[in-house]
Scaffold this motif. Structure first.
Motif, PDB file in Angstrom:
ATOM      1  N   LEU A  27       0.824  -1.210   0.000  1.00 10.58           N
ATOM      2  CA  LEU A  27       0.000   0.000   0.000  1.00 10.58           C
ATOM      3  C   LEU A  27       0.860   1.264   0.000  1.00 10.58           C
ATOM      4  O   LEU A  27       0.540   2.234  -0.701  1.00 10.58           O
ATOM      5  N   LEU A  28       1.936   1.258   0.776  1.00  7.71           N
ATOM      6  CA  LEU A  28       2.814   2.436   0.796  1.00  7.71           C
ATOM      7  C   LEU A  28       3.490   2.634  -0.559  1.00  7.71           C
ATOM      8  O   LEU A  28       3.661   3.772  -1.003  1.00  7.71           O
ATOM      9  N   ARG A  29       3.845   1.547  -1.222  1.00  7.33           N
ATOM     10  CA  ARG A  29       4.464   1.667  -2.541  1.00  7.33           C
ATOM     11  C   ARG A  29       3.463   2.145  -3.586  1.00  7.33           C
ATOM     12  O   ARG A  29       3.782   2.965  -4.432  1.00  7.33           O
ATOM     13  N   ALA A  30       2.259   1.625  -3.546  1.00  4.65           N
ATOM     14  CA  ALA A  30       1.271   1.945  -4.575  1.00  4.65           C
ATOM     15  C   ALA A  30       0.589   3.288  -4.348  1.00  4.65           C
ATOM     16  O   ALA A  30       0.354   4.030  -5.303  1.00  4.65           O
ATOM     17  N   ASP A  31       0.272   3.597  -3.096  1.00  2.00           N
ATOM     18  CA  ASP A  31      -0.553   4.779  -2.810  1.00  2.00           C
ATOM     19  C   ASP A  31       0.187   5.911  -2.126  1.00  2.00           C
ATOM     20  O   ASP A  31      -0.379   6.977  -1.911  1.00  2.00           O
ATOM     21  N   GLY A  32       1.420   5.692  -1.746  1.00  2.00           N
ATOM     22  CA  GLY A  32       2.204   6.745  -1.126  1.00  2.00           C
ATOM     23  C   GLY A  32       2.087   6.760   0.387  1.00  2.00           C
ATOM     24  O   GLY A  32       1.488   5.865   0.995  1.00  2.00           O
ATOM     25  N   PRO A  33       2.682   7.786   0.999  1.00  2.00           N
ATOM     26  CA  PRO A  33       2.770   7.852   2.454  1.00  2.00           C
ATOM     27  C   PRO A  33       1.419   7.771   3.156  1.00  2.00           C
ATOM     28  O   PRO A  33       0.408   8.250   2.642  1.00  2.00           O
ATOM     29  N   GLU A  64      10.477   4.347   5.796  1.00  2.00           N
ATOM     30  CA  GLU A  64      11.063   5.449   6.554  1.00  2.00           C
ATOM     31  C   GLU A  64       9.977   6.453   6.886  1.00  2.00           C
ATOM     32  O   GLU A  64       8.906   6.448   6.271  1.00  2.00           O
ATOM     33  N   GLU A  65      10.264   7.285   7.860  1.00  2.00           N
ATOM     34  CA  GLU A  65       9.316   8.330   8.211  1.00  2.00           C
ATOM     35  C   GLU A  65       9.306   9.363   7.082  1.00  2.00           C
ATOM     36  O   GLU A  65      10.353   9.685   6.518  1.00  2.00           O
ATOM     37  N   ASP A  66       8.122   9.857   6.748  1.00  2.00           N
ATOM     38  CA  ASP A  66       7.975  10.848   5.685  1.00  2.00           C
ATOM     39  C   ASP A  66       8.045  12.231   6.307  1.00  2.00           C
ATOM     40  O   ASP A  66       7.036  12.769   6.747  1.00  2.00           O
ATOM     41  N   ALA A  67       9.243  12.791   6.342  1.00  2.00           N
ATOM     42  CA  ALA A  67       9.448  14.103   6.960  1.00  2.00           C
ATOM     43  C   ALA A  67       8.773  15.216   6.153  1.00  2.00           C
ATOM     44  O   ALA A  67       8.451  16.276   6.693  1.00  2.00           O
ATOM     45  N   ASP A  68       8.535  14.999   4.869  1.00  2.00           N
ATOM     46  CA  ASP A  68       7.920  16.024   4.015  1.00  2.00           C
ATOM     47  C   ASP A  68       6.459  16.261   4.362  1.00  2.00           C
ATOM     48  O   ASP A  68       5.934  17.344   4.121  1.00  2.00           O
ATOM     49  N   ARG A  69       5.789  15.261   4.906  1.00  2.00           N
ATOM     50  CA  ARG A  69       4.349  15.371   5.158  1.00  2.00           C
ATOM     51  C   ARG A  69       4.025  14.978   6.595  1.00  2.00           C
ATOM     52  O   ARG A  69       3.138  14.185   6.852  1.00  2.00           O
ATOM     53  N   HIS A  70       4.735  15.540   7.549  1.00  2.00           N
ATOM     54  CA  HIS A  70       4.512  15.231   8.964  1.00  2.00           C
ATOM     55  C   HIS A  70       3.355  16.083   9.473  1.00  2.00           C
ATOM     56  O   HIS A  70       3.340  17.292   9.300  1.00  2.00           O
ATOM     57  N   ASP A  71       2.352  15.434  10.092  1.00  2.00           N
ATOM     58  CA  ASP A  71       1.190  16.194  10.561  1.00  2.00           C
ATOM     59  C   ASP A  71       1.275  16.558  12.042  1.00  2.00           C
ATOM     60  O   ASP A  71       0.349  17.139  12.586  1.00  2.00           O
ATOM     61  N   GLY A  72       2.377  16.203  12.707  1.00  2.00           N
ATOM     62  CA  GLY A  72       2.571  16.603  14.085  1.00  2.00           C
ATOM     63  C   GLY A  72       1.962  15.655  15.108  1.00  2.00           C
ATOM     64  O   GLY A  72       2.389  15.642  16.249  1.00  2.00           O
ATOM     65  N   ARG A  73       0.950  14.909  14.753  1.00  2.00           N
ATOM     66  CA  ARG A  73       0.304  14.011  15.708  1.00  2.00           C
ATOM     67  C   ARG A  73       0.755  12.572  15.524  1.00  2.00           C
ATOM     68  O   ARG A  73       0.997  11.868  16.477  1.00  2.00           O
ATOM     69  N   ARG A  78       6.590   6.076   4.580  1.00  2.16           N
ATOM     70  CA  ARG A  78       6.673   5.881   3.130  1.00  2.16           C
ATOM     71  C   ARG A  78       7.652   4.742   2.844  1.00  2.16           C
ATOM     72  O   ARG A  78       8.566   4.473   3.626  1.00  2.16           O
ATOM     73  N   ALA A  79       7.447   4.099   1.724  1.00  5.26           N
ATOM     74  CA  ALA A  79       8.339   3.026   1.299  1.00  5.26           C
ATOM     75  C   ALA A  79       9.683   3.618   0.890  1.00  5.26           C
ATOM     76  O   ALA A  79       9.743   4.705   0.317  1.00  5.26           O
ATOM     77  N   ARG A  80      10.751   2.896   1.166  1.00 13.59           N
ATOM     78  CA  ARG A  80      12.085   3.347   0.779  1.00 13.59           C
ATOM     79  C   ARG A  80      12.482   2.833  -0.594  1.00 13.59           C
ATOM     80  O   ARG A  80      13.389   3.384  -1.225  1.00 13.59           O
ATOM     81  N   HIS A  81      11.817   1.769  -1.055  1.00  9.55           N
ATOM     82  CA  HIS A  81      12.202   1.116  -2.309  1.00  9.55           C
ATOM     83  C   HIS A  81      10.960   0.780  -3.117  1.00  9.55           C
ATOM     84  O   HIS A  81       9.917   0.478  -2.561  1.00  9.55           O
ATOM     85  N   ARG A  82      11.098   0.810  -4.394  1.00 11.48           N
ATOM     86  CA  ARG A  82       9.986   0.442  -5.281  1.00 11.48           C
ATOM     87  C   ARG A  82       9.763  -1.073  -5.284  1.00 11.48           C
ATOM     88  O   ARG A  82       8.650  -1.551  -5.393  1.00 11.48           O
ATOM     89  N   TYR A  83      10.848  -1.856  -5.171  1.00 11.88           N
ATOM     90  CA  TYR A  83      10.764  -3.313  -5.240  1.00 11.88           C
ATOM     91  C   TYR A  83      11.616  -3.947  -4.148  1.00 11.88           C
ATOM     92  O   TYR A  83      12.588  -3.358  -3.698  1.00 11.88           O
ATOM     93  N   THR A  84      11.265  -5.158  -3.792  1.00  7.62           N
ATOM     94  CA  THR A  84      12.091  -5.999  -2.932  1.00  7.62           C
ATOM     95  C   THR A  84      12.552  -7.172  -3.786  1.00  7.62           C
ATOM     96  O   THR A  84      11.741  -7.771  -4.493  1.00  7.62           O
ATOM     97  N   SER A  85      13.829  -7.482  -3.740  1.00 11.83           N
ATOM     98  CA  SER A  85      14.343  -8.596  -4.534  1.00 11.83           C
ATOM     99  C   SER A  85      15.286  -9.434  -3.680  1.00 11.83           C
ATOM    100  O   SER A  85      15.759  -8.995  -2.635  1.00 11.83           O
ATOM    101  N   TRP A  86      15.529 -10.639  -4.145  1.00 12.38           N
ATOM    102  CA  TRP A  86      16.448 -11.545  -3.476  1.00 12.38           C
ATOM    103  C   TRP A  86      16.934 -12.558  -4.499  1.00 12.38           C
ATOM    104  O   TRP A  86      16.301 -12.775  -5.511  1.00 12.38           O
ATOM    105  N   ASN A  87      18.062 -13.159  -4.191  1.00 17.92           N
ATOM    106  CA  ASN A  87      18.625 -14.193  -5.040  1.00 17.92           C
ATOM    107  C   ASN A  87      18.212 -15.537  -4.446  1.00 17.92           C
ATOM    108  O   ASN A  87      18.745 -15.956  -3.412  1.00 17.92           O
ATOM    109  N   SER A  88      17.254 -16.184  -5.065  1.00 20.71           N
ATOM    110  CA  SER A  88      16.739 -17.458  -4.541  1.00 20.71           C
ATOM    111  C   SER A  88      17.832 -18.516  -4.422  1.00 20.71           C
ATOM    112  O   SER A  88      17.844 -19.293  -3.470  1.00 20.71           O
ATOM    113  N   ARG A  89      18.758 -18.556  -5.381  1.00 28.28           N
ATOM    114  CA  ARG A  89      19.834 -19.548  -5.335  1.00 28.28           C
ATOM    115  C   ARG A  89      20.699 -19.347  -4.100  1.00 28.28           C
ATOM    116  O   ARG A  89      20.998 -20.291  -3.370  1.00 28.28           O
TER     117      ARG A  89
END
Length: 188
Positions: A27-33, A64-73, A78-89
């Motif tokens: 949800l954070l990746r698709a819809d934002g913070p 990570e915390e979204d410092a750009d859109r902090h509402d104070g309460r 927000r997501a730090r990366h667009r994708y998560t990957s790993w080497n299965s082997r």
């Protein structure tokens, strides 16, 4: 946002493989913070539960915390990366790693099933209904050919996304690309 988070530790892969964490990160990746409360409403979970799982995702570097859109309460995440990957082997070199990869693949299938269940043709224009769907293919390929297919599919998707950036008809689209070999006894 960074492009990809490459996981090499099976314990870290298991952290993100938790069903609610997969959903929150998606949800954070698709819809934002969003805040824990907002995500709780979207997932049907309590804000206490989403807050706990968001802290776990933060602890392992997925969000990570979204410092750009902090509402104070309440913290906005927000997501730090667009994708998560790993080497299965590499991860499959240990029993713990094999189990983590298996669990993560099952989570991916769960997300696919959720997207299919949520898709209702009556919500979409005929053009979308015509092209939406899935297909399955069965071919004999060596590992190198399957690897090439996966790489080229990613390249084609990146090229199409760049070419159609800003198109008013463009929408986020769920896409899954997978390939798993069949054991010979399954082919009988």
């Amino acid at each position: 946002m960074e492009y990809s988070y490459e996981i090499s530790d099976p314990q870290v892969l298991r952290v993100v493989a938790h069903p609610l964490r997969v959903r929150l990160l998606g949800l954070l990746r698709a819809d934002g913070p969003a805040t824990a409360s907002e995500l709780g409403r979207r997932t049907g979970e309590s804000s206490g539960s989403t807050s706990y799982h968001l802290r776990e995702l933060f602890k392992y570097g997925f969000i990570e915390e979204d410092a750009d859109r902090h509402d104070g309460r309440e913290r906005r995440w927000r997501a730090r990366h667009r994708y998560t990957s790993w080497n299965s082997r590499e991860l499959s070199g240990t029993a713990e790693g094999r189990e983590a990869v298996r669990i993560m693949r099952l989570r991916q299938v769960d997300e696919l099933a959720h997207a299919v269940q949520e898709f209702d043709e009556s919500d979409w224009e005929p053009g979308w209904v015509e092209v939406a769907g899935m297909s399955d293919h069965l071919h004999e390929l060596p590992p190198a050919a399957l690897g090439e297919f996966m790489a080229r599919a990613g390249e084609v998707l990146a090229e199409l996304a760049a070419r159609h950036a800003g198109d008013p008809d463009a929408r986020q689209v769920h896409l899954w690309i997978g390939g798993l070999p069949r054991r010979p006894e399954e082919q009988a």
